[in-house]
Design a protein around this motif. Structure first.
Motif, PDB file in Angstrom:
ATOM      1  N   SER A 141       0.857  -1.177   0.000  1.00 45.09           N
ATOM      2  CA  SER A 141       0.000   0.000   0.000  1.00 45.09           C
ATOM      3  C   SER A 141       0.899   1.234   0.000  1.00 45.09           C
ATOM      4  CB  SER A 141      -0.909  -0.005   1.231  1.00 45.09           C
ATOM      5  OG  SER A 141      -1.718   1.145   1.266  1.00 45.09           O
ATOM      6  N   ILE A 142       0.775   2.043  -1.075  1.00 41.85           N
ATOM      7  CA  ILE A 142       1.662   3.189  -1.221  1.00 41.85           C
ATOM      8  C   ILE A 142       1.052   4.425  -0.570  1.00 41.85           C
ATOM      9  CG2 ILE A 142       2.663   2.268  -3.352  1.00 41.85           C
ATOM     10  CD1 ILE A 142       0.957   4.238  -4.901  1.00 41.85           C
ATOM     11  N   GLN A 146       5.593   6.591   3.131  1.00 39.35           N
ATOM     12  CA  GLN A 146       6.186   5.265   3.150  1.00 39.35           C
ATOM     13  C   GLN A 146       5.335   4.298   2.353  1.00 39.35           C
ATOM     14  OE1 GLN A 146       6.247   4.371   7.329  1.00 39.35           O
ATOM     15  NE2 GLN A 146       4.049   4.114   7.475  1.00 39.35           N
ATOM     16  N   THR A 147       5.912   3.136   2.102  1.00 40.98           N
ATOM     17  CA  THR A 147       5.197   2.059   1.422  1.00 40.98           C
ATOM     18  C   THR A 147       5.063   0.906   2.395  1.00 40.98           C
ATOM     19  OG1 THR A 147       6.063   2.714  -0.739  1.00 40.98           O
ATOM     20  CG2 THR A 147       5.219   0.481  -0.532  1.00 40.98           C
ATOM     21  N   ASN A 148       3.829   0.513   2.662  1.00 38.53           N
ATOM     22  CA  ASN A 148       3.535  -0.516   3.659  1.00 38.53           C
ATOM     23  C   ASN A 148       3.188  -1.818   2.935  1.00 38.53           C
ATOM     24  OD1 ASN A 148       2.749  -2.041   5.817  1.00 38.53           O
ATOM     25  ND2 ASN A 148       1.114  -0.682   6.502  1.00 38.53           N
ATOM     26  N   CYS A 149       4.032  -2.825   3.063  1.00 36.72           N
ATOM     27  CA  CYS A 149       3.801  -4.122   2.418  1.00 36.72           C
ATOM     28  C   CYS A 149       3.394  -5.153   3.454  1.00 36.72           C
ATOM     29  CB  CYS A 149       5.056  -4.600   1.692  1.00 36.72           C
ATOM     30  SG  CYS A 149       5.574  -3.521   0.343  1.00 36.72           S
ATOM     31  N   SER A 150       2.502  -6.034   3.078  1.00 35.17           N
ATOM     32  CA  SER A 150       2.060  -7.103   3.976  1.00 35.17           C
ATOM     33  C   SER A 150       1.820  -8.365   3.169  1.00 35.17           C
ATOM     34  CB  SER A 150       0.794  -6.685   4.741  1.00 35.17           C
ATOM     35  OG  SER A 150      -0.284  -6.499   3.846  1.00 35.17           O
ATOM     36  N   LEU A 192       8.696  -0.209   3.702  1.00 37.28           N
ATOM     37  CA  LEU A 192       9.732  -0.021   2.699  1.00 37.28           C
ATOM     38  C   LEU A 192      10.055   1.457   2.566  1.00 37.28           C
ATOM     39  CD1 LEU A 192       8.653  -2.903   2.052  1.00 37.28           C
ATOM     40  CD2 LEU A 192       8.947  -2.376  -0.354  1.00 37.28           C
ATOM     41  N   GLN A 193      11.253   1.712   2.096  1.00 41.66           N
ATOM     42  CA  GLN A 193      11.559   3.087   1.745  1.00 41.66           C
ATOM     43  C   GLN A 193      10.632   3.518   0.616  1.00 41.66           C
ATOM     44  OE1 GLN A 193      15.708   3.622   0.922  1.00 41.66           O
ATOM     45  NE2 GLN A 193      16.371   2.587   2.800  1.00 41.66           N
ATOM     46  N   ASN A 194      10.396   4.796   0.502  1.00 37.37           N
ATOM     47  CA  ASN A 194       9.359   5.298  -0.398  1.00 37.37           C
ATOM     48  C   ASN A 194       9.765   5.125  -1.868  1.00 37.37           C
ATOM     49  OD1 ASN A 194       6.918   6.372  -1.021  1.00 37.37           O
ATOM     50  ND2 ASN A 194       7.551   8.494  -0.809  1.00 37.37           N
ATOM     51  N   ASP A 195       9.631   3.875  -2.365  1.00 34.85           N
ATOM     52  CA  ASP A 195      10.038   3.565  -3.735  1.00 34.85           C
ATOM     53  C   ASP A 195       8.883   3.124  -4.613  1.00 34.85           C
ATOM     54  OD1 ASP A 195      12.741   4.020  -3.160  1.00 34.85           O
ATOM     55  OD2 ASP A 195      12.965   1.997  -2.349  1.00 34.85           O
ATOM     56  N   VAL A 219      -1.132  -1.254  -4.244  1.00 31.49           N
ATOM     57  CA  VAL A 219      -2.500  -0.800  -3.996  1.00 31.49           C
ATOM     58  C   VAL A 219      -2.434   0.564  -3.308  1.00 31.49           C
ATOM     59  CG1 VAL A 219      -3.441  -3.128  -3.829  1.00 31.49           C
ATOM     60  CG2 VAL A 219      -2.617  -1.990  -1.766  1.00 31.49           C
ATOM     61  N   ILE A 220      -3.564   1.248  -3.302  1.00 26.78           N
ATOM     62  CA  ILE A 220      -3.696   2.492  -2.550  1.00 26.78           C
ATOM     63  C   ILE A 220      -4.700   2.269  -1.427  1.00 26.78           C
ATOM     64  CG2 ILE A 220      -3.116   3.954  -4.509  1.00 26.78           C
ATOM     65  CD1 ILE A 220      -6.120   4.524  -4.846  1.00 26.78           C
ATOM     66  N   PRO A 221      -4.591   3.009  -0.323  1.00 27.54           N
ATOM     67  CA  PRO A 221      -5.582   2.862   0.752  1.00 27.54           C
ATOM     68  C   PRO A 221      -6.978   3.205   0.246  1.00 27.54           C
ATOM     69  CG  PRO A 221      -3.678   4.137   1.481  1.00 27.54           C
ATOM     70  CD  PRO A 221      -3.552   4.006   0.000  1.00 27.54           C
TER      71      PRO A 221
END
Length: 411
Positions: A141-142, A146-150, A192-195, A219-221
């Protein structure tokens, strides 16, 4: 020498020349085909090739590479004797990928006329560890910061390592490690770093059992929906997600009214606005509304969908609502059938038990008359009794006889 012998000799020589010509005009196959992994996502293929003596120097040779991509086979061409390709294990249907390479000439080049492509040279690609499923449902989720991966780990008890970088072949792209791990129910995640805003993310997931490489799903929130009643309408409004860039979002809203499907609507937001909407929906106060929606980035941004589908409800169904069309159809069919069957059964039972259900009733006037004349009949009962008429009886004369006279008659 006969004519036939001369003919057959000439024919045989011509055929040998044809076969010899075809053999000479097929390009030779590649040699020393090999591969190396530059990093977990980049494969380097190399080979050698001997140029035929009779091939004109002006004839350009290319090398065509066929490689698997899930259920498809892709192809690329290069004039060099090596080729770097971005290759992920998710493109394989088994633990090994078969690459096929052959040499061929430039199309429509006059200097290459008559030269055919070479036989294909094949090679099977493997990895340092066995290819296994380590994680599933991996998504990132970007956001602006930040980028949050799960993901869901296949084996939660096994130590897991997650590495990533921007997809593509770039020397400056070094492999990075996931940091700030967290758990949320059955899912595990990291930051993740904002990539991930502008580029695809390639991920390496590995444990002691093996590894897998894949492109993360971005994905986006889900935007937050606000439902506001305005007289005869419901206005749907969304708060734009913070993704750090001005993008146009396309909303797809499917809704139901009084449990009846009303179809889907689309709404596109205006750039550089935090509030998206309103999308007006005609409102019936006697109905409950259920809205299902998602959003997708469109213009000026990569096409990235929202994380799942959100559901919001408004209002309640009341007794005054009309049943759905399907319910009316069922009622219109079932009720007449039930009534018809009931009438037929009632008629049958009535005819069969008519004597019991409708016995012969005495004349009410007679019963009433007897009740009214009951006392009078008691007073005159003696007068109304039957008196038999005496019958005439002839007199009977009895004469006594002595015993002596009886004995005299017998003797």
């Amino acid at each position: 020498m006969t004519v036939n012998a001369v003919f057959w000799g000439f024919f045989g020589t011509a055929m040998l020349m044809v076969f010899h010509s075809e053999a000479d005009h097929r390009l030779p196959a590649l040699k020393n085909l090999s591969y190396t992994w530059v990093d977990p996502f980049t494969l380097n293929l190399s080979w050698s090739w001997d140029k035929p003596k009779h091939l004109p120097d002006s004839c350009t040779i290319n090398y065509e590479i066929h490689y698997p991509d899930k259920s498809e086979v892709r192809q690329v061409r290069t004039p060099n004797h090596h080729y770097e390709i971005s290759f992920l294990t998710e493109q394989l249907e088994s633990n090994e990928g078969n690459f096929s390479i052959h040499a061929l000439t430039e199309l429509l080049a006059e200097s290459c006329a008559g030269w055919k492509k070479s036989e294909s040279e094949n090679i099977s690609i493997g990895t340092q560890k066995p290819i296994v499923e380590v994680v599933k449902d991996f998504k990132c989720s970007i956001a602006s910061s930040q980028t949050n991966c799960s993901w869901e780990p296949v084996s939660p008890s096994v130590d897991l390592k997650i590495s990533y970088r921007i997809c593509g072949i770039r020397e400056e792209n070094s492999l990075k490690k996931c940091h700030q791990f967290y758990r949320d129910g059955i899912r595990t995640g990291c930051l993740l770093q904002n990539d991930g805003q502008e580029n695809n993310i390639c991920v390496l997931a590995e444990n002691a059992a093996g590894l897998q490489t894949f492109q993360a799903k971005r994905v986006i929130p889900l935007p937050k929906l606000n439902i506001r009643k305005d007289e005869d309408y419901l206005n749907l409004e969304w708060t734009s997600p913070d993704i750090g860039k001005a993008c146009q979002l396309k909303y797809v809203v499917c809704y139901s009214e009084c449990n009846r499907d009303k179809g889907c609507l689309e709404y596109r937001s205006v750039l550089n606005t935090l509030k998206h909407g309103p999308l007006p929906i005609l409102y019936n106060k006697n109905c409950r509304y259920e809205f299902k929606f998602n959003a997708t980035l469109e213009k000026y941004c990569p096409t990235i969908p929202s994380d799942g589908i959100a559901v919001e409800c408004y209002g309640n169904n009341t007794d005054s609502i009309q049943p759905s069309d399907g319910t009316l159809t069922v009622v219109a069919i079932v009720i007449p059938v039930i009534l018809s069957v009931g009438v037929i059964l009632s008629c049958y039972c009535f005819r069969r038990h008519r004597a019991i259900l409708c016995p012969t009733m005495p004349d009410p006037s007679t019963i009433f008359k007897e009740m009214m004349n009951g006392n009078k009949e008691q007073k005159t009962i003696s007068e109304s009794l039957y008196t038999p008429v005496p019958e005439p009886i002839e007199p009977i004369t009895i004469t006594p006889v002595s015993e002596n006279s009886i004995f005299q008659q017998k003797s």
